[in-house]
Design a protein around this motif. Structure first.
Motif, PDB file in Angstrom:
ATOM      1  N   ASN A   1      72.789 -21.570   7.174  1.00 30.14           N
ATOM      2  CA  ASN A   1      71.325 -21.613   7.286  1.00 30.14           C
ATOM      3  C   ASN A   1      70.747 -20.460   8.108  1.00 30.14           C
ATOM      4  N   PRO A   2      71.304 -20.112   9.260  1.00 32.43           N
ATOM      5  CA  PRO A   2      70.757 -18.945   9.972  1.00 32.43           C
ATOM      6  C   PRO A   2      70.868 -17.655   9.175  1.00 32.43           C
ATOM      7  N   LEU A   3      71.974 -17.470   8.461  1.00 32.69           N
ATOM      8  CA  LEU A   3      72.109 -16.259   7.651  1.00 32.69           C
ATOM      9  C   LEU A   3      71.138 -16.261   6.476  1.00 32.69           C
ATOM     10  N   LEU A   4      70.767 -17.451   6.000  1.00 34.09           N
ATOM     11  CA  LEU A   4      69.879 -17.555   4.846  1.00 34.09           C
ATOM     12  C   LEU A   4      68.414 -17.383   5.233  1.00 34.09           C
ATOM     13  N   PHE A   5      68.020 -17.963   6.361  1.00 29.73           N
ATOM     14  CA  PHE A   5      66.604 -17.997   6.720  1.00 29.73           C
ATOM     15  C   PHE A   5      66.220 -16.979   7.795  1.00 29.73           C
ATOM     16  N   ILE A   6      67.189 -16.424   8.517  1.00 31.40           N
ATOM     17  CA  ILE A   6      66.898 -15.478   9.586  1.00 31.40           C
ATOM     18  C   ILE A   6      67.400 -14.103   9.191  1.00 31.40           C
TER      19      ILE A   6
ATOM     20  N   LEU B   1      56.244 -21.580   2.251  1.00 29.60           N
ATOM     21  CA  LEU B   1      55.520 -21.890   3.486  1.00 29.60           C
ATOM     22  C   LEU B   1      55.306 -20.660   4.355  1.00 29.60           C
ATOM     23  N   GLY B   2      55.948 -19.544   4.009  1.00 31.00           N
ATOM     24  CA  GLY B   2      55.821 -18.328   4.798  1.00 31.00           C
ATOM     25  C   GLY B   2      56.547 -18.393   6.129  1.00 31.00           C
ATOM     26  N   LEU B   3      57.641 -19.143   6.175  1.00 30.69           N
ATOM     27  CA  LEU B   3      58.362 -19.360   7.427  1.00 30.69           C
ATOM     28  C   LEU B   3      59.699 -18.639   7.488  1.00 30.69           C
ATOM     29  N   LEU B   4      59.967 -17.749   6.538  1.00 35.10           N
ATOM     30  CA  LEU B   4      61.226 -17.010   6.590  1.00 35.10           C
ATOM     31  C   LEU B   4      61.288 -16.157   7.852  1.00 35.10           C
ATOM     32  N   ASP B   5      62.477 -16.043   8.419  1.00 33.81           N
ATOM     33  CA  ASP B   5      62.723 -15.285   9.637  1.00 33.81           C
ATOM     34  C   ASP B   5      61.954 -15.870  10.825  1.00 33.81           C
ATOM     35  N   THR B   6      61.852 -17.195  10.865  1.00 29.64           N
ATOM     36  CA  THR B   6      61.233 -17.880  12.009  1.00 29.64           C
ATOM     37  C   THR B   6      62.130 -19.029  12.444  1.00 29.64           C
ATOM     38  N   TYR B   7      62.007 -19.398  13.715  1.00 33.92           N
ATOM     39  CA  TYR B   7      62.762 -20.539  14.208  1.00 33.92           C
ATOM     40  C   TYR B   7      62.261 -21.841  13.597  1.00 33.92           C
ATOM     41  N   ALA B   8      60.987 -21.875  13.211  1.00 31.30           N
ATOM     42  CA  ALA B   8      60.439 -23.081  12.593  1.00 31.30           C
ATOM     43  C   ALA B   8      61.193 -23.443  11.322  1.00 31.30           C
ATOM     44  N   ALA B   9      61.645 -22.433  10.575  1.00 34.96           N
ATOM     45  CA  ALA B   9      62.405 -22.693   9.349  1.00 34.96           C
ATOM     46  C   ALA B   9      63.690 -23.436   9.671  1.00 34.96           C
ATOM     47  N   LEU B  10      64.411 -22.977  10.691  1.00 40.40           N
ATOM     48  CA  LEU B  10      65.661 -23.647  11.069  1.00 40.40           C
ATOM     49  C   LEU B  10      65.392 -25.055  11.590  1.00 40.40           C
ATOM     50  N   VAL B  11      64.337 -25.223  12.382  1.00 38.03           N
ATOM     51  CA  VAL B  11      64.030 -26.546  12.931  1.00 38.03           C
ATOM     52  C   VAL B  11      63.708 -27.520  11.802  1.00 38.03           C
ATOM     53  N   ILE B  12      62.921 -27.095  10.828  1.00 37.85           N
ATOM     54  CA  ILE B  12      62.577 -27.969   9.699  1.00 37.85           C
ATOM     55  C   ILE B  12      63.823 -28.355   8.919  1.00 37.85           C
ATOM     56  N   VAL B  13      64.663 -27.386   8.612  1.00 37.45           N
ATOM     57  CA  VAL B  13      65.863 -27.648   7.819  1.00 37.45           C
ATOM     58  C   VAL B  13      66.805 -28.588   8.570  1.00 37.45           C
ATOM     59  N   TYR B  14      67.035 -28.328   9.849  1.00 34.52           N
ATOM     60  CA  TYR B  14      67.946 -29.172  10.623  1.00 34.52           C
ATOM     61  C   TYR B  14      67.375 -30.574  10.838  1.00 34.52           C
TER      62      TYR B  14
END
Length: 228
Positions: free
Chosen positions: A165-170, A85-98
Motif C-alpha cells: 500500500n505505501p508503494l502504491l499510494f505514496i 478522491l485526489g488523495l494520492l501521495d497523502t497520508y490520508a490515503a493510507l489511513v483510509i485504506v488501513y
C-alpha cells in the motif's frame, strides 16, 4: 563468529533510510488508524452484540466477509477510489485504506467481547436517564481497554509490515513508511547484507517496544470473554 562488534553499519543505515522520518511517518499513520478503527468498529459492534434479529446477524456476517477478501483483489478499485478522491501521495490515503481494511477485524473482536459484558450495567445507566450513546461512551467503551490493546497490536503489525500500500499510494520518498524504506536496500540482482540486515533490525525494534508495553493488554484481551 565475529571477532569484534561495531555499529557503523547501523549508523550508515539510519542516515541512508531517513530512519527517524520513516518511523514517525509509520507511527503517525498507525496511531490515527488505531483510533479510527477502535471508535468506528466499537460503535458498530455495540448494537450487533445487543440486538438479536436477522438484520443484525446479516450485518455481522457482512462485516466478517471483509476478513476473507484477499487484499490484493481490492488493490485496483482502491487505487481508483483514492485517485478519484485526489488523495494520492497523502497520508490520508493510507489511513483510509488501513481503517477500512481493519474494520471487520475490529467488529469481530468487539462484538465477541461485548457479549460477555453484563447487561445489568446498561440497565442501571438507563434507569439513571443515560441515552444509548452515553451508555456506550461512559459505560461500555471504558471496559474495552483489554480488547483494544489486542486490536492495537494486530493493527500495528498490519500497518508496520505493509509494503504494497505505501508503494502504491505514496510517491514521495520523504512520506514513505518504514518497510518500503527497508525494501530499498534489496536490489534486483544483488543484496548488501551490511545494509539490509541492520535495516531489518531497526525496523523491528519499535514493534518489540510496543509488544512489551502492551503485553498485559494482549494477554487480557486474548482471554477476555472465554469465561462468563
Amino acid at each position: 563468529m565475529p571477532t569484534k562488534f561495531h555499529f557503523s553499519n547501523y549508523l550508515n543505515v539510519i542516515a541512508d533510510m531517513n530512519y527517524l522520518g520513516t518511523v514517525m511517518n509509520t507511527v503517525g499513520v498507525t496511531v490515527v488508524t488505531i483510533i479510527l478503527v477502535s471508535i468506528l468498529s466499537s460503535l458498530a459492534a455495540y448494537p450487533l452484540a445487543r440486538l438479536r434479529s436477522k438484520v443484525s446477524s446479516l450485518v455481522y456476517v457482512f462485516f466478517l466477509l471483509g476478513m476473507v477478501i484477499p487484499p490484493f483483489a481490492a488493490l485496483t478499485p482502491l487505487y481508483l477510489f483514492i485517485r478519484d478522491l485526489g488523495l494520492l501521495d497523502t497520508y490520508a490515503a493510507l489511513v483510509i485504506v488501513y481503517t477500512v481494511g481493519h474494520l471487520p477485524l475490529g467488529v469481530f473482536f468487539y462484538t465477541s467481547f461485548m457479549k460477555a459484558i453484563p447487561k445489568e450495567l446498561e440497565e442501571a445507566a438507563t434507569l439513571d436517564g443515560a441515552s444509548p450513546l452515553k451508555i456506550y461512551w461512559y459505560v461500555i467503551f471504558p471496559m474495552l481497554k483489554p480488547i483494544t490493546g489486542t486490536l492495537a497490536i494486530f493493527i500495528t503489525l498490519g500497518v508496520w509490515n505493509d509494503v504494497v500500500n505505501p508503494l502504491l499510494f505514496i510517491t514521495t520518498n520523504e512520506k514513505l513508511t518504514i518497510m518500503p524504506a527497508v525494501l530499498r536496500f534489496l536490489g534486483t540482482y544483488s543484496v548488501d547484507p551490511t545494509k539490509l540486515f541492520p535495516a531489518a533490525v531497526l525496523a523491528s525494534l519499535p514493534l518489540l517496544v510496543v509488544f512489551f508495553a502492551l503485553s498485559k493488554q494482549i494477554v487480557n484481551g486474548m482471554t477476555a470473554g472465554a469465561v462468563k
